[in-house]
Design an enzyme around this catalytic site. Structure first.
Site, mmCIF file in Angstrom:
data_model
loop_
_atom_site.group_PDB
_atom_site.id
_atom_site.type_symbol
_atom_site.label_atom_id
_atom_site.label_comp_id
_atom_site.label_asym_id
_atom_site.label_seq_id
_atom_site.Cartn_x
_atom_site.Cartn_y
_atom_site.Cartn_z
ATOM 1 N N LYS A 50 7.244 -1.168 11.426
ATOM 2 C CA LYS A 50 8.191 -1.392 10.340
ATOM 3 C C LYS A 50 9.563 -0.806 10.668
ATOM 4 O O LYS A 50 10.591 -1.452 10.448
ATOM 5 C CB LYS A 50 7.653 -0.791 9.042
ATOM 6 C CG LYS A 50 6.435 -1.535 8.505
ATOM 7 C CD LYS A 50 5.868 -0.860 7.282
ATOM 8 C CE LYS A 50 4.648 -1.603 6.766
ATOM 9 N NZ LYS A 50 4.073 -0.958 5.574
ATOM 10 N N ALA A 87 7.128 3.625 7.022
ATOM 11 C CA ALA A 87 5.942 4.366 6.583
ATOM 12 C C ALA A 87 4.842 3.390 6.197
ATOM 13 O O ALA A 87 5.112 2.259 5.801
ATOM 14 C CB ALA A 87 6.281 5.276 5.404
ATOM 15 N N ASP A 88 3.607 3.846 6.340
ATOM 16 C CA ASP A 88 2.467 3.051 5.905
ATOM 17 C C ASP A 88 1.339 3.992 5.521
ATOM 18 O O ASP A 88 1.105 4.991 6.202
ATOM 19 C CB ASP A 88 1.997 2.102 6.997
ATOM 20 C CG ASP A 88 1.127 0.998 6.423
ATOM 21 O OD1 ASP A 88 -0.099 1.211 6.341
ATOM 22 O OD2 ASP A 88 1.648 -0.054 6.041
ATOM 23 N N SER A 89 0.652 3.671 4.433
ATOM 24 C CA SER A 89 -0.448 4.512 3.961
ATOM 25 C C SER A 89 -1.734 3.709 3.871
ATOM 26 O O SER A 89 -1.721 2.536 3.495
ATOM 27 C CB SER A 89 -0.135 5.081 2.568
ATOM 28 O OG SER A 89 0.999 5.901 2.587
#
Length: 197
Positions: free
Chosen positions: A54, A70-72
């Site tokens: 991203k 960011a990624d969760s």
């Protein structure tokens, strides 16, 4: 110099705004399914890979700024879980996680000027309440958890159903301020220089 958030997440935007930063929003469009198909076996590396994709997708357009990707995902019973997207999937997820503990993993990629970068994953243990079936259905039907990793929020209606967390609260919401602060310091910047004045 600006902070550019490579995300359309309202929660990530809210974290930065609450911390005094008005970022430029430039959502990244990456093929997450393709990335997950080739993802490493390590869950922390997987979310870091998504965050990096991203950030890289938009960083070239902002060479003089700080870009955050960011990624969760929730690691529950050894399986990574992303957004449920539907009411039925949310109810099924909560059928698994109610009364259980799981790890919320949030990958971060911060790219600064001259291509400097920091990649890290924050891990926070989330202890889910033994929510009633009626509350689980009402929560799912509210729409709030449908586009949230792990099918929950900490800061809104979902807060009713989280008994406690162990770790960084901002990371559970979607963006770790401690990790971001560390990256900015490593790049030679002060956090306060990005505050709205």
């Amino acid at each position: 110099m600006r902070i550019v958030l490579a995300s359309q997440s309202p929660s990530r935007l809210s974290i930065l705004r609450s911390a005094g930063v008005e970022p430029l929003i430039h959502p990244a469009h990456v093929d997450e399914d393709a990335l997950l198909a080739d993802a490493p076996a390590d869950p922390a590396a997987t979310v870091a890979l998504l965050a990096t994709a991203k950030a890289e997708a938009v960083a070239a357009e902002y060479p003089g700024d700080v870009v955050i990707g960011a990624d969760s995902m929730l690691l529950l019973n050894g399986r990574l879980q992303g957004k449920p997207h539907t009411v039925d999937a949310t109810i099924a997820r909560w059928g698994e996680q109610a009364g259980q503990s799981a790890e919320l993993l949030t990958g971060h990629c911060v790219i600064g000027p001259e291509g400097r970068r920091e990649v890290a994953t924050s891990t926070t243990v989330v202890h889910f309440a033994a929510a009633s079936p009626a509350d689980i259905r009402a929560y799912a039907e509210s729409g709030e958890p449908l586009e949230c990793a792990g099918a929950f929020t900490l800061e809104a209606l979902g807060g009713w159903f989280i008994d406690r967390i162990e770790g960084d609260p901002s990371s559970v919401i979607g963006l770790s301020l401690p990790l971001l602060r560390g990256a900015l310091y490593d790049f030679g910047y002060s956090v306060s220089q990005f505050w709205n004045r």
